[in-house]
Design a protein around this motif. Structure first.
Motif, PDB file in Angstrom:
ATOM      1  N   TRP A 118       0.727  -1.339  -0.096  1.00 22.42           N
ATOM      2  CA  TRP A 118      -0.098   0.050   0.069  1.00 22.42           C
ATOM      3  C   TRP A 118       0.944   1.311  -0.100  1.00 22.42           C
ATOM      4  O   TRP A 118       0.510   2.220  -0.709  1.00 22.42           O
ATOM      5  CB  TRP A 118      -0.818   0.136   1.341  1.00 22.42           C
ATOM      6  CG  TRP A 118      -2.066  -0.599   0.988  1.00 22.42           C
ATOM      7  CD1 TRP A 118      -2.545  -1.903   1.575  1.00 22.42           C
ATOM      8  CD2 TRP A 118      -3.204  -0.653   0.148  1.00 22.42           C
ATOM      9  NE1 TRP A 118      -3.517  -2.385   1.086  1.00 22.42           N
ATOM     10  CE2 TRP A 118      -4.238  -1.685   0.122  1.00 22.42           C
ATOM     11  CE3 TRP A 118      -3.453   0.477  -0.853  1.00 22.42           C
ATOM     12  CZ2 TRP A 118      -5.427  -1.468  -0.689  1.00 22.42           C
ATOM     13  CZ3 TRP A 118      -4.655   0.460  -1.569  1.00 22.42           C
ATOM     14  CH2 TRP A 118      -5.495  -0.607  -1.313  1.00 22.42           C
ATOM     15  N   MET A 152       1.570   1.973  -3.459  1.00 25.28           N
ATOM     16  CA  MET A 152       0.769   2.039  -4.310  1.00 25.28           C
ATOM     17  C   MET A 152       0.077   3.582  -4.187  1.00 25.28           C
ATOM     18  O   MET A 152      -0.445   3.987  -4.930  1.00 25.28           O
ATOM     19  CB  MET A 152      -0.523   1.053  -3.906  1.00 25.28           C
ATOM     20  CG  MET A 152      -0.216  -0.227  -4.460  1.00 25.28           C
ATOM     21  SD  MET A 152      -1.457  -1.339  -4.098  1.00 25.28           S
ATOM     22  CE  MET A 152      -2.915  -0.778  -4.984  1.00 25.28           C
ATOM     23  N   ARG A 158       2.405   4.872  -8.744  1.00 21.19           N
ATOM     24  CA  ARG A 158       1.046   4.190  -9.127  1.00 21.19           C
ATOM     25  C   ARG A 158       1.081   4.393 -11.031  1.00 21.19           C
ATOM     26  O   ARG A 158       1.097   3.186 -11.403  1.00 21.19           O
ATOM     27  CB  ARG A 158      -0.047   4.987  -8.835  1.00 21.19           C
ATOM     28  CG  ARG A 158      -1.293   3.842  -8.654  1.00 21.19           C
ATOM     29  CD  ARG A 158      -2.484   4.499  -7.908  1.00 21.19           C
ATOM     30  NE  ARG A 158      -2.648   5.910  -8.012  1.00 21.19           N
ATOM     31  CZ  ARG A 158      -2.679   6.719  -6.706  1.00 21.19           C
ATOM     32  NH1 ARG A 158      -2.430   5.995  -5.734  1.00 21.19           N
ATOM     33  NH2 ARG A 158      -2.787   7.990  -6.782  1.00 21.19           N
ATOM     34  N   ARG A 202       3.203   1.817 -12.288  1.00 18.35           N
ATOM     35  CA  ARG A 202       2.985   0.560 -12.463  1.00 18.35           C
ATOM     36  C   ARG A 202       2.003   0.261 -13.341  1.00 18.35           C
ATOM     37  O   ARG A 202       1.769  -0.856 -13.898  1.00 18.35           O
ATOM     38  CB  ARG A 202       2.203   0.241 -10.887  1.00 18.35           C
ATOM     39  CG  ARG A 202       1.940  -1.085 -10.528  1.00 18.35           C
ATOM     40  CD  ARG A 202       1.631  -1.235  -9.217  1.00 18.35           C
ATOM     41  NE  ARG A 202       2.699  -1.442  -8.306  1.00 18.35           N
ATOM     42  CZ  ARG A 202       2.786  -0.145  -7.536  1.00 18.35           C
ATOM     43  NH1 ARG A 202       2.074   0.724  -7.100  1.00 18.35           N
ATOM     44  NH2 ARG A 202       3.740   0.034  -6.688  1.00 18.35           N
ATOM     45  N   ASN A 258       1.975  -2.683 -16.088  1.00 18.66           N
ATOM     46  CA  ASN A 258       0.827  -3.561 -16.315  1.00 18.66           C
ATOM     47  C   ASN A 258       0.539  -3.634 -17.771  1.00 18.66           C
ATOM     48  O   ASN A 258       0.035  -4.843 -18.166  1.00 18.66           O
ATOM     49  CB  ASN A 258      -0.249  -3.298 -15.508  1.00 18.66           C
ATOM     50  CG  ASN A 258       0.042  -3.963 -13.992  1.00 18.66           C
ATOM     51  OD1 ASN A 258       0.911  -4.839 -13.648  1.00 18.66           O
ATOM     52  ND2 ASN A 258      -0.561  -3.080 -13.202  1.00 18.66           N
ATOM     53  N   GLU A 272       0.101  -9.475  -6.009  1.00 17.40           N
ATOM     54  CA  GLU A 272       1.209  -8.596  -5.631  1.00 17.40           C
ATOM     55  C   GLU A 272       2.111  -8.095  -6.639  1.00 17.40           C
ATOM     56  O   GLU A 272       2.670  -7.148  -6.889  1.00 17.40           O
ATOM     57  CB  GLU A 272       1.966  -9.172  -4.468  1.00 17.40           C
ATOM     58  CG  GLU A 272       1.325  -9.503  -3.354  1.00 17.40           C
ATOM     59  CD  GLU A 272       2.184  -9.871  -2.135  1.00 17.40           C
ATOM     60  OE1 GLU A 272       1.672 -10.280  -1.008  1.00 17.40           O
ATOM     61  OE2 GLU A 272       3.303 -10.577  -2.366  1.00 17.40           O
ATOM     62  N   GLN A 305       1.315  -7.936  -9.932  1.00 16.41           N
ATOM     63  CA  GLN A 305       0.740  -6.947 -10.699  1.00 16.41           C
ATOM     64  C   GLN A 305       0.961  -5.324 -10.223  1.00 16.41           C
ATOM     65  O   GLN A 305       1.201  -4.523 -10.852  1.00 16.41           O
ATOM     66  CB  GLN A 305      -0.882  -6.945 -10.921  1.00 16.41           C
ATOM     67  CG  GLN A 305      -0.716  -8.224 -11.582  1.00 16.41           C
ATOM     68  CD  GLN A 305      -2.433  -8.559 -11.900  1.00 16.41           C
ATOM     69  OE1 GLN A 305      -3.137  -7.629 -11.973  1.00 16.41           O
ATOM     70  NE2 GLN A 305      -2.739  -9.608 -11.391  1.00 16.41           N
ATOM     71  N   GLN A 306       1.039  -5.429  -8.698  1.00 25.31           N
ATOM     72  CA  GLN A 306       1.276  -3.963  -8.132  1.00 25.31           C
ATOM     73  C   GLN A 306       2.601  -3.444  -7.962  1.00 25.31           C
ATOM     74  O   GLN A 306       3.082  -2.355  -7.748  1.00 25.31           O
ATOM     75  CB  GLN A 306       0.502  -3.980  -6.678  1.00 25.31           C
ATOM     76  CG  GLN A 306      -0.820  -4.548  -6.548  1.00 25.31           C
ATOM     77  CD  GLN A 306      -1.994  -3.754  -7.308  1.00 25.31           C
ATOM     78  OE1 GLN A 306      -1.605  -2.386  -7.814  1.00 25.31           O
ATOM     79  NE2 GLN A 306      -3.066  -4.287  -7.476  1.00 25.31           N
TER      80      GLN A 306
END
Ligand code: HEM
Length: 558
Positions: A17, A20, A26, A29, A33, A68, A70-71
């Motif tokens: 978190w 994130m 973010r 990320r 993705n 996890e 993916q983040q």
């Protein structure tokens, strides 16, 4: 062992978190993705999760790892040394040139934090160093059925380049993949079965009685102290204890033949071999391309270990072939291995001597130092032993050794205070998000679990030798300030013998050896150490004693 739901949430998720909630990250990320759509790799590899996975909110462990991933931030975002910094650091006058392995790992931790990259140079693969318990847990849980423990490449290099092709069929327990799996499958039932421990009981006690007598022979009659180089006697005890199992033979190195040139040669070669694990496994080295003088020294030491163990193993095998066990008589470990395969028996004997002698010596030294510096704990242990074995010379049996919790707690605590190495290594068995970063399957990771064993947040009063912290009763009726172990301590912090299918194959042997030795010494002597224990161990790949071990052994009369 199961991952507790609490642990997963409390430690791993908040870290995620934290990343994130950072807007820039973010964005990074999201881009990531798009570039790498949802990975199916971990799901396909779900057989790699070889311990029962936890179930958080009905999600499987695989789902959690996938989410996890993916983040997570890209691998490249992991802080760490550049190739140039690494190379320069190890050169003469560089930051790491004279550092021990542990100091190198700690220095980089100060600079980069609890996860960092070490680049690979000169043909070495890059590595990730981890100081985070939840990361160790993920690596172990997904290591698969044939876990890869890197670090032994130098041994594989030696074995595969031997001109006689001795290791062509198998590289023994240094191997990886199916070769390792088959070898381990063949030796596990013989070496790992608790009931087989009784096979070593008698010969080990005999060796141990010699050791007690040797202490009486060599100690100063006035001061009752043993000489500075007592480690060589501990080495002889360790060698003999492993050799009675590995080679089915007592060499008499403790008393009958303590100055054997061959033994000296073998011990020196084992030391050269151990130092090589750091020099060629971690430091930059050109050994894969040219035979440097230090590689030649290593090669020579390996030849010596090979020649001596091969000769003794062959002698032992010939002896056994001449006099096989009679019907109803229990076969020795070597004989059982021989029945499986002659080469397996010989290579296993070599691997046991290479992995078992210095490790056992360091562990025995650690135990003796701790017990000598804690007279009250020593007395408590003696009382426990005397209840079970009221007479000094009474023999141990599997039965009477069952109920000695304080003895086991003393050994556990000594290995916490003086662990044998920084921790353990693996190649990751799946794509994993470690400390919030993507680390792909097959990456070499250093897990520094043993370096966390002296941290107060995990073990309050960490510098003190308190065997009681390992006894079950300590949990009950204890106030917070009396606690000796952090609440819900993650099981992956204390793994002196490693984890899973690749864990130490000599554990049963060495448990027995440590228990018999500590019990015998404490039953016969009051043990003191009237010197400082500062920097008692030098750290290479393994921690080895470096101070004069002038223990004082006073006979007990009862
Ligand atoms: C106190 C003494 C010892 C300690 C702390 C110790 C610890 C370890 C550890 C941490 C590993 C790596 C496990 C993993 O990767 O998960 C290992 C592997 C191994 N140990 Fe020990 N060990 C000790 C004594 C011995 C002895 C006495 C023997 C032989 C009789 C032995 C034979 C081996 C072998 C052959 C391996 C490689 C196993 C494999 O890769 O399949 N060790 N040991």
């Amino acid at each position: 062992m199961l991952l507790s739901v609490q642990n997963t949430r409390r430690v791993a998720v908040p870290m995620l978190w934290r990343h994130m909630n950072d807007g820039k990250q973010r964005g990074q990320r999201q881009q990531l993705n798009q570039k790498y759509p949802i990975r199916t790799q971990i799901v396909q590899q779900s057989t790699a999760v070889h311990v029962k996975p936890p179930n958080v909110d009905n999600k499987s462990y695989v789902d959690i790892l996938d989410a996890e991933w993916q983040q997570a931030l890209p691998y490249k975002a992991i802080p760490g040394l550049t190739r140039f910094q690494m190379w320069r650091g190890f050169m003469k006058g560089g930051d790491f040139a004279n550092l021990s392995m542990n100091d190198l790992l700690l220095k980089c931790r100060e600079r980069f934090g609890d996860i960092y990259r070490m680049p690979g140079i000169f043909g070495q693969p890059p590595s990730i160093v981890l100081f985070n318990l939840t990361d160790f847990e993920k690596v172990y849980r997904t290591e698969g059925v044939w876990p890869v423990r890197p670090g032994g490449e130098i041994i594989l290099h030696y074995r595969s380049s031997r001109k006689d092709g001795f290791f062509n069929e198998t590289m023994g327990l240094t191997a990886h993949g199916e070769d390792w799996g088959k070898f381990r499958h063949a030796v596990n039932p013989i070496l790992m079965q608790p009931k087989n421990a009784k096979l070593y009981m008698e010969p080990m006690q005999k060796v141990n009685s010699e050791f007690i007598q040797r202490i009486r022979d060599i100690r100063d009659p006035v001061t009752l102290e043993v000489p500075d180089n007592f480690i060589s006697d501990i080495n002889r005890l360790s060698f003999e204890s492993v050799a009675v199992v590995a080679l089915d033979h007592e060499f008499g190195l403790i008393r009958k033949n303590p100055d054997s040139k061959e033994a000296r040669l073998l011990f020196d070669s084992l030391t050269t071999f151990l130092n090589a694990l750091y020099d060629f496994g971690v430091k930059p080295s050109l050994y894969k391309y040219i035979k440097t003088p230090s590689y030649r020294r290593f090669e020579k030491s390996m030849d010596t270990i090979f020649d001596i163990t091969n000769r003794y193993a062959n002698e032992a095998l010939a002896r056994l072939e001449r006099n096989p066990a009679k019907a109803g008589q229990e076969r020795s470990v070597l004989e059982k291995l021989l029945k499986v395969d002659r080469k397996i028996a010989i290579i296993m004997a070599m691997d046991m001597l290479m992995a078992g002698v210095d490790t056992t010596s360091s562990a025995l030294t650690a135990i003796l130092l701790c017990i000598a510096k804690s007279p009250q704990k020593q007395q408590k242990l003696r009382e426990e032993l005397l209840k079970v074995l009221p007479h000094k010379d009474e023999h141990f049996t599997i039965e009477n050794m069952k109920n000695l919790p304080y003895l086991r707690a003393c050994i556990k605590e000594a290995l916490r205070i003086y662990p044998l190495a920084f921790g353990n290594m693996r190649e990751t068995g799946a794509d994993l998000a470690l400390s919030g970063y993507r680390v792909a399957k097959g990456t070499r990771v250093f897990m520094t679990s043993n370096m966390l064993l002296n941290e107060e947040r995990f073990f309050p009063r960490a510098q003190e030798f308190i065997p009681e912290r390992w006894l079950r009763q300590q949990d009950e009726a204890m106030t917070e300030s009396e606690q000796l172990m952090a609440d819900n301590l993650n099981k992956f912090i204390y793994l002196p013998f490693g984890f899973g299918p690749r864990s130490c194959v000599g554990k049963r042997i060495v448990d027995l050896e440590m228990e018999i030795t500590l019990s015998n010494v404490v039953r016969h002597f009051q043990i003191d150490f009237n010197y400082s224990t500062d920097n008692a161990f030098a750290n290479h790949f393994l921690n080895v004693p470096q101070i004069p071990l002038k223990f004082k052994f006073t006979d007990l009369n009862y």
